[in-house]
Design an enzyme around this catalytic site. Structure first.
Site, PDB file in Angstrom:
ATOM      1  N   GLY A  79      35.356 -27.287 -33.481  1.00 30.65           N
ATOM      2  CA  GLY A  79      36.548 -27.926 -32.941  1.00 30.65           C
ATOM      3  C   GLY A  79      36.501 -29.442 -32.939  1.00 30.65           C
ATOM      4  O   GLY A  79      37.224 -30.085 -32.168  1.00 30.65           O
ATOM      5  N   SER A  80      35.703 -30.028 -33.812  1.00 34.28           N
ATOM      6  CA  SER A  80      35.682 -31.501 -33.842  1.00 34.28           C
ATOM      7  C   SER A  80      37.029 -32.058 -34.291  1.00 34.28           C
ATOM      8  O   SER A  80      37.430 -33.139 -33.852  1.00 34.28           O
ATOM      9  CB  SER A  80      34.543 -32.020 -34.719  1.00 34.28           C
ATOM     10  N   ASN A  81      37.736 -31.336 -35.130  1.00 32.98           N
ATOM     11  CA  ASN A  81      39.078 -31.801 -35.517  1.00 32.98           C
ATOM     12  C   ASN A  81      40.064 -31.667 -34.361  1.00 32.98           C
ATOM     13  O   ASN A  81      40.916 -32.537 -34.169  1.00 32.98           O
ATOM     14  CB  ASN A  81      39.573 -31.045 -36.752  1.00 32.98           C
ATOM     15  N   MET A 112      39.065 -19.961 -39.706  1.00 33.75           N
ATOM     16  CA  MET A 112      38.375 -19.372 -40.849  1.00 33.75           C
ATOM     17  C   MET A 112      38.869 -17.951 -41.183  1.00 33.75           C
ATOM     18  O   MET A 112      38.148 -17.180 -41.824  1.00 33.75           O
ATOM     19  CB  MET A 112      36.853 -19.380 -40.610  1.00 33.75           C
ATOM     20  N   ARG A 113      40.092 -17.633 -40.771  1.00 35.00           N
ATOM     21  CA  ARG A 113      40.693 -16.344 -41.129  1.00 35.00           C
ATOM     22  C   ARG A 113      41.888 -16.602 -42.058  1.00 35.00           C
ATOM     23  O   ARG A 113      42.614 -17.587 -41.871  1.00 35.00           O
ATOM     24  CB  ARG A 113      41.231 -15.613 -39.880  1.00 35.00           C
ATOM     25  N   ASN A 130      47.108 -27.169 -42.407  1.00 32.33           N
ATOM     26  CA  ASN A 130      45.701 -26.787 -42.491  1.00 32.33           C
ATOM     27  C   ASN A 130      44.907 -27.975 -43.012  1.00 32.33           C
ATOM     28  O   ASN A 130      45.440 -28.801 -43.755  1.00 32.33           O
ATOM     29  CB  ASN A 130      45.529 -25.609 -43.451  1.00 32.33           C
ATOM     30  N   HIS A 173      41.388 -28.851 -45.180  1.00 31.67           N
ATOM     31  CA  HIS A 173      40.426 -28.205 -46.071  1.00 31.67           C
ATOM     32  C   HIS A 173      39.431 -29.248 -46.574  1.00 31.67           C
ATOM     33  O   HIS A 173      39.845 -30.341 -46.960  1.00 31.67           O
ATOM     34  CB  HIS A 173      41.163 -27.543 -47.247  1.00 31.67           C
TER      35      HIS A 173
HETATM   36  C1  GAR Z   1      36.370 -28.598 -41.220  1.00 35.49           C
HETATM   37  O1  GAR Z   1      35.504 -29.289 -42.077  1.00 35.49           O
HETATM   38  C2  GAR Z   1      37.498 -27.987 -42.011  1.00 35.49           C
HETATM   39  O2  GAR Z   1      37.871 -28.747 -43.116  1.00 35.49           O
HETATM   40  C3  GAR Z   1      36.891 -26.686 -42.428  1.00 35.49           C
HETATM   41  O3  GAR Z   1      36.150 -26.256 -41.319  1.00 35.49           O
HETATM   42  C4  GAR Z   1      35.645 -27.394 -40.610  1.00 35.49           C
HETATM   43  C5  GAR Z   1      35.949 -27.222 -39.133  1.00 35.49           C
HETATM   44  O4  GAR Z   1      35.303 -28.209 -38.375  1.00 35.49           O
HETATM   45  N1  GAR Z   1      37.895 -25.733 -42.774  1.00 35.49           N
HETATM   46  C6  GAR Z   1      37.752 -24.822 -43.722  1.00 35.49           C
HETATM   47  O5  GAR Z   1      36.739 -24.702 -44.387  1.00 35.49           O
HETATM   48  C7  GAR Z   1      38.951 -23.925 -43.922  1.00 35.49           C
HETATM   49  N2  GAR Z   1      38.708 -22.972 -44.969  1.00 35.49           N
HETATM   50  P1  GAR Z   1      35.640 -28.393 -36.832  1.00 35.49           P
HETATM   51  O6  GAR Z   1      35.590 -27.022 -36.167  1.00 35.49           O
HETATM   52  O7  GAR Z   1      34.555 -29.279 -36.304  1.00 35.49           O
HETATM   53  O8  GAR Z   1      37.003 -29.021 -36.700  1.00 35.49           O
END
Ligand code: GAR
Length: 191
Positions: free
Chosen positions: A12-14, A90-91, A107, A109
């Site tokens: 969840g850093s984003n 991730m689903r 989203n 990526h």
């Molecule tokens: C992020 O790097 C995002 O781009 C990636 O998961 C990470 C989540 O980081 N998403 C995917 O790979 C989608 N297929 P976070 O939980 O620290 O935000």
């Protein structure tokens, strides 16, 4: 103010970058709810710290992707969400979710799409020995990792890079672009 619902599966850093951007007054929005699917996802603690409600919808307890997505839609609607922000979700999502929020799902990526779709994007970039990769915020459509691109940021791949090091460099850029992408997508949608 934009009414956001965040979907996350892990750290969840984003989510935190978006919540911080709102707190700092850089993004005119509120996070109505965070939905997460893994019971031990760190995003739940981060949501607590920002006083954002979080709801666990464990995909293992649903019979199909559509059933999970219907529960997600119900939760988002219960919280008056207008924009859905997938932040490390991730689903694979189905038209049940996509059609409930037409052109209102974003989203992020970890590659420069259309390169390296799927859930091993950072590994794929290293395996391909590209010199530049990055991250992309895009609108969500039924085809995975497709849909109109809102913003991208480039990230250099360094000599002897590791997945962890490259991922960290990509994350730093993601945290910069995601709050901005939300504002830009909202402006584009209003035209
Ligand atoms: C992020 O790097 C995002 O781009 C990636 O998961 C990470 C989540 O980081 N998403 C995917 O790979 C989608 N297929 P976070 O939980 O620290 O935000």
């Amino acid at each position: 103010r934009l009414k956001l619902g965040v979907m996350a599966s892990g750290s969840g850093s984003n989510f935190e970058a978006i919540a911080q951007s709102i707190q700092d007054g850089h993004l005119n929005a509120d996070i109505q709810v965070v939905i997460y699917n893994n019971p031990d996802a760190k995003v739940a603690e981060r949501a607590n710290r920002f006083s954002v409600s979080s709801v666990l919808l464990n995909h293992r307890e649903f019979d199909s992707r559509e059933d999970l997505d219907q529960a997600i839609v119900n939760t988002l609607k219960d919280h008056q969400v207008e924009w859905v922000i997938m932040a490390g979700w991730m689903r694979i999502v189905t038209p049940v979710l996509i059609n409930a929020f037409p052109n209102r799902i974003l989203n992020i990526h970890p590659s420069l799409l259309p390169s390296f779709k799927g859930n091993r994007a950072v590994h794929q970039a290293l395996e391909a020995e590209v010199k530049i990769t990055g991250c992309t915020v895009h609108l969500v459509v039924p085809e995975v990792d497709s849909g109109k691109i809102i913003i991208q940021a480039a990230v250099p791949v360094l000599e002897d890079d590791t997945v962890e090091a490259l991922q960290a460099r990509i994350h730093a850029q993601e945290h910069q672009i995601y709050p901005a992408a939300i504002a830009i997508a909202a402006i584009q949608a209003s035209h």
